[in-house]
Design a protein around this motif. Structure first.
Motif, PDB file in Angstrom:
ATOM      1  N   VAL A  22      10.044   7.103  -8.228  1.00 37.49           N
ATOM      2  CA  VAL A  22       8.964   7.469  -8.554  1.00 37.49           C
ATOM      3  C   VAL A  22       7.745   6.664  -7.456  1.00 37.49           C
ATOM      4  CG1 VAL A  22       8.739   6.379 -10.820  1.00 37.49           C
ATOM      5  CG2 VAL A  22       8.624   5.137  -9.749  1.00 37.49           C
ATOM      6  N   LEU A  23       5.880   7.529  -7.270  1.00 36.85           N
ATOM      7  CA  LEU A  23       5.511   6.734  -6.862  1.00 36.85           C
ATOM      8  C   LEU A  23       4.597   5.173  -7.059  1.00 36.85           C
ATOM      9  CD1 LEU A  23       3.709   8.412  -3.964  1.00 36.85           C
ATOM     10  CD2 LEU A  23       2.234   9.099  -6.385  1.00 36.85           C
ATOM     11  N   VAL A  24       4.788   4.788  -6.068  1.00 37.10           N
ATOM     12  CA  VAL A  24       4.010   3.798  -6.282  1.00 37.10           C
ATOM     13  C   VAL A  24       2.319   3.640  -6.226  1.00 37.10           C
ATOM     14  CG1 VAL A  24       4.024   0.847  -6.434  1.00 37.10           C
ATOM     15  CG2 VAL A  24       6.143   2.453  -6.971  1.00 37.10           C
ATOM     16  N   ILE A  25       1.379   3.514  -6.341  1.00 35.64           N
ATOM     17  CA  ILE A  25       0.076   3.691  -5.639  1.00 35.64           C
ATOM     18  C   ILE A  25      -0.063   2.130  -5.908  1.00 35.64           C
ATOM     19  CG2 ILE A  25      -2.100   4.307  -5.919  1.00 35.64           C
ATOM     20  CD1 ILE A  25      -0.610   7.046  -6.722  1.00 35.64           C
ATOM     21  N   ASN A  26      -1.150   1.563  -4.392  1.00 33.16           N
ATOM     22  CA  ASN A  26      -2.001   0.020  -4.813  1.00 33.16           C
ATOM     23  C   ASN A  26      -3.318   0.508  -4.566  1.00 33.16           C
ATOM     24  OD1 ASN A  26      -2.994  -2.221  -4.048  1.00 33.16           O
ATOM     25  ND2 ASN A  26      -3.866  -0.658  -2.096  1.00 33.16           N
ATOM     26  N   LEU A  27      -3.843   0.012  -6.159  1.00 35.25           N
ATOM     27  CA  LEU A  27      -5.223  -0.252  -6.682  1.00 35.25           C
ATOM     28  C   LEU A  27      -6.045  -1.220  -5.493  1.00 35.25           C
ATOM     29  CD1 LEU A  27      -4.432   1.352  -9.578  1.00 35.25           C
ATOM     30  CD2 LEU A  27      -4.621   2.937  -8.382  1.00 35.25           C
ATOM     31  N   ASN A  28      -5.486  -2.371  -5.299  1.00 37.57           N
ATOM     32  CA  ASN A  28      -5.958  -3.094  -5.608  1.00 37.57           C
ATOM     33  C   ASN A  28      -7.684  -3.614  -4.348  1.00 37.57           C
ATOM     34  OD1 ASN A  28      -6.494  -5.502  -5.129  1.00 37.57           O
ATOM     35  ND2 ASN A  28      -5.249  -6.643  -5.308  1.00 37.57           N
ATOM     36  N   ALA A  29      -8.443  -3.729  -4.589  1.00 42.18           N
ATOM     37  CA  ALA A  29      -9.183  -3.161  -3.180  1.00 42.18           C
ATOM     38  C   ALA A  29      -9.485  -4.225  -1.887  1.00 42.18           C
ATOM     39  CB  ALA A  29     -10.283  -3.966  -4.000  1.00 42.18           C
ATOM     40  N   TRP A  30      -8.691  -5.039  -1.934  1.00 42.33           N
ATOM     41  CA  TRP A  30      -8.734  -6.566  -1.225  1.00 42.33           C
ATOM     42  C   TRP A  30      -6.723  -5.774  -0.442  1.00 42.33           C
ATOM     43  CZ3 TRP A  30      -9.942  -8.613  -5.397  1.00 42.33           C
ATOM     44  CH2 TRP A  30     -11.391  -8.955  -5.818  1.00 42.33           C
ATOM     45  N   VAL A  31      -6.457  -5.092  -0.519  1.00 37.00           N
ATOM     46  CA  VAL A  31      -4.902  -4.559   0.045  1.00 37.00           C
ATOM     47  C   VAL A  31      -5.190  -3.398   0.641  1.00 37.00           C
ATOM     48  CG1 VAL A  31      -2.169  -4.743  -0.303  1.00 37.00           C
ATOM     49  CG2 VAL A  31      -3.477  -6.329  -1.544  1.00 37.00           C
ATOM     50  N   ASP A  32      -5.199  -3.817   1.635  1.00 33.48           N
ATOM     51  CA  ASP A  32      -5.172  -2.479   2.541  1.00 33.48           C
ATOM     52  C   ASP A  32      -3.319  -1.862   2.468  1.00 33.48           C
ATOM     53  OD1 ASP A  32      -5.358   0.015   3.920  1.00 33.48           O
ATOM     54  OD2 ASP A  32      -6.444  -0.686   5.963  1.00 33.48           O
ATOM     55  N   ALA A  33      -3.345  -0.464   1.642  1.00 30.11           N
ATOM     56  CA  ALA A  33      -1.348  -0.145   2.021  1.00 30.11           C
ATOM     57  C   ALA A  33      -1.091   1.177   1.434  1.00 30.11           C
ATOM     58  CB  ALA A  33      -0.759  -1.048   0.881  1.00 30.11           C
ATOM     59  N   GLU A  34      -0.323   2.089   1.851  1.00 35.51           N
ATOM     60  CA  GLU A  34       0.307   2.812   1.718  1.00 35.51           C
ATOM     61  C   GLU A  34       0.607   3.113   0.238  1.00 35.51           C
ATOM     62  OE1 GLU A  34      -1.595   6.165   2.570  1.00 35.51           O
ATOM     63  OE2 GLU A  34      -2.631   4.466   4.097  1.00 35.51           O
TER      64      GLU A  34
END
Length: 141
Positions: A90-102
């Motif tokens: 599954v595709l795991v998407i970061n939504l956290n505004a304070w974390v810069d991650a693909e």
């Protein structure tokens, strides 16, 4: 921009509508408790507007806007790649505004680990993202 339902559980979004049997199989793999007895606190939702879209387009449909817009710092997406690949990554998407991650991919059976550890703040998104194999899939520690 895609909308997420207001749920108390982390959404697992269906973005591939090819075969219902595959969707049901992925749901079972995610919902089934781990050997240690941990279950995933997720809610399964369907979004036909994402059907057939690429990984990049889907990921870009959700801005990093947790905790302002979203209730959860992560989102799981069952797209065409997840539906058609062994282990259902599954595709795991970061939504956290304070974390810069693909985004990265994780086997469906690893959703429990990711969701549990993020919700308890035992680990962060980057720890999982940095623990993927050479093919970009998280298979566990």
């Amino acid at each position: 921009m895609a909308e997420l339902p207001k749920t108390s559980s982390v959404p697992v979004v269906r973005a591939d509508f090819g075969e219902n049997v595959v969707w049901e199989r992925v749901k079972v793999e995610i919902a089934e408790p781990t050997e240690e007895g941990f279950g995933a606190d997720v809610e399964f939702v369907e979004d036909r507007t994402l059907n057939g879209l690429s990984e990049a387009v889907i990921a870009n449909s959700y801005p990093h806007d947790y905790p302002h817009r979203y209730r959860h710092p992560v989102l799981f997406v069952v797209d065409t790649i997840a539906a058609s690949t062994s282990g259902h990554p599954v595709l795991v998407i970061n939504l956290n505004a304070w974390v810069d991650a693909e985004p990265f991919r994780a086997l469906a059976r690893q959703v429990q680990s990711i969701q549990n550890n993020l919700s308890l703040a035992n680990m962060d998104y980057l720890e999982f993202a940095r623990s993927t194999d050479a093919d970009g899939i998280f298979r566990g520690f």
